[in-house]
Design a protein around this motif. Sequence first.
Motif, mmCIF file in Angstrom:
data_model
loop_
_atom_site.group_PDB
_atom_site.id
_atom_site.type_symbol
_atom_site.label_atom_id
_atom_site.label_comp_id
_atom_site.label_asym_id
_atom_site.label_seq_id
_atom_site.Cartn_x
_atom_site.Cartn_y
_atom_site.Cartn_z
ATOM 1 N N ALA A 167 -31.986 1.278 45.471
ATOM 2 C CA ALA A 167 -31.643 -0.268 45.462
ATOM 3 C C ALA A 167 -32.131 -0.948 44.203
ATOM 4 O O ALA A 167 -31.534 -1.600 43.576
ATOM 5 N N GLN A 168 -33.398 -0.311 43.556
ATOM 6 C CA GLN A 168 -33.882 -1.153 42.685
ATOM 7 C C GLN A 168 -33.015 -0.807 41.269
ATOM 8 O O GLN A 168 -32.664 -1.512 40.424
ATOM 9 N N ARG A 169 -33.009 0.861 41.086
ATOM 10 C CA ARG A 169 -32.069 1.129 40.040
ATOM 11 C C ARG A 169 -30.680 0.737 39.988
ATOM 12 O O ARG A 169 -30.344 0.146 39.074
ATOM 13 N N GLN A 170 -30.148 0.384 41.222
ATOM 14 C CA GLN A 170 -28.761 0.025 41.197
ATOM 15 C C GLN A 170 -28.563 -1.241 40.940
ATOM 16 O O GLN A 170 -27.621 -1.814 40.060
ATOM 17 N N SER A 171 -29.783 -2.210 41.247
ATOM 18 C CA SER A 171 -29.703 -3.528 40.812
ATOM 19 C C SER A 171 -29.747 -3.719 39.449
ATOM 20 O O SER A 171 -29.206 -4.529 38.903
ATOM 21 N N HIS A 172 -30.500 -2.688 38.890
ATOM 22 C CA HIS A 172 -30.848 -3.149 37.413
ATOM 23 C C HIS A 172 -29.366 -2.534 36.536
ATOM 24 O O HIS A 172 -29.121 -3.365 35.696
ATOM 25 N N TYR A 173 -29.006 -1.833 37.127
ATOM 26 C CA TYR A 173 -27.642 -1.366 36.384
ATOM 27 C C TYR A 173 -26.590 -2.432 36.706
ATOM 28 O O TYR A 173 -25.533 -2.419 35.657
ATOM 29 N N ILE A 174 -26.509 -2.909 37.751
ATOM 30 C CA ILE A 174 -25.329 -3.916 37.969
ATOM 31 C C ILE A 174 -25.697 -5.086 37.176
ATOM 32 O O ILE A 174 -24.780 -5.593 36.435
ATOM 33 N N ASN A 175 -26.961 -5.452 36.977
ATOM 34 C CA ASN A 175 -27.240 -6.542 36.249
ATOM 35 C C ASN A 175 -26.952 -6.439 34.721
ATOM 36 O O ASN A 175 -26.384 -7.293 34.166
ATOM 37 N N GLU A 176 -27.406 -5.084 34.450
ATOM 38 C CA GLU A 176 -26.810 -4.625 32.996
ATOM 39 C C GLU A 176 -25.401 -4.807 32.455
ATOM 40 O O GLU A 176 -24.992 -5.367 31.784
ATOM 41 N N PHE A 177 -24.474 -4.435 33.658
ATOM 42 C CA PHE A 177 -23.061 -4.275 33.593
ATOM 43 C C PHE A 177 -22.641 -5.746 33.662
ATOM 44 O O PHE A 177 -21.610 -6.022 32.852
#
Length: 194
Positions: free
Chosen positions: A128-138
Motif C-alpha cells: 500500500a505504501q509503495r502503491q500510494s507513492h507511485y500513484i502520487n508520482e503518476f
Amino acid sequence: MLFHFKDQFPELEPFLEKYRSYQQRLDVGAKTILLEEGKVSGQYVFIEKGCVRLFFNNDGLDKTVQFFFEHEGLTSLESFVGNVPSAFTIETIEPSVIYLLPKKYVIELIDDLSREPQFFKMIMSIFAQRQSHYINEFVSFIRDTPEQRYLKLLTDRPHIIQRVAQHYIASYLGVSTVHLSRIKSKLAKGNAHF
C-alpha cells in the motif's frame, strides 16, 4: 523489498538475518548497470551506501522514474516476479555499496515469512505504501507543471536536489536541462509563480 522496510517492521529482523549470508556485497562505481532494460531481473538490490536510479529509454532519451538511497531496496518488480524482460534499467549514479540477494533466496524468505501470523498484514502495508507513492508520482506528472514538480521535490525530498546531478533531475521531471536551468533561475530571482 522487505529489507527496505526492516526499520518499520522490527519483527522482520530474525528472518532478514537468516538471509544476510546469501547476499553478495558489491562496491561499485557510478554509472554501474545493475539491471539492463530488456533483461530478466533475478536479484533484489539493497543499498548500503550510494544512490541508484531506475530509468527507461524513450527514443534514445533516458527517462528517470525514481531514485533510491541508503537503506532502500529495489528490483524491477514485474520482471522479478513474472520472469519477463525488465522495462527499466537500474544504474548507480554515485559510488555505491550494494547487496544483491538472488531470487531463489527472496522466494525462500517470503515462504518463511508467510508462516508468520502478521505477514499478510505487513506485506499489504508495504504494498500500500509503495502503491500510494507511485500513484502520487503518476498524478503529479499529469496534473502538475514541471515547475510545480520541482518545487515539490525541493520541499518534500530536498536530498534528491542536493545529491543528484541536474541532468538526472531534469530527466526525472520530464524536462530538458535547459528548462531546468530556467526553473532554477526563476526561483533564484524569487519568482516562485510560473
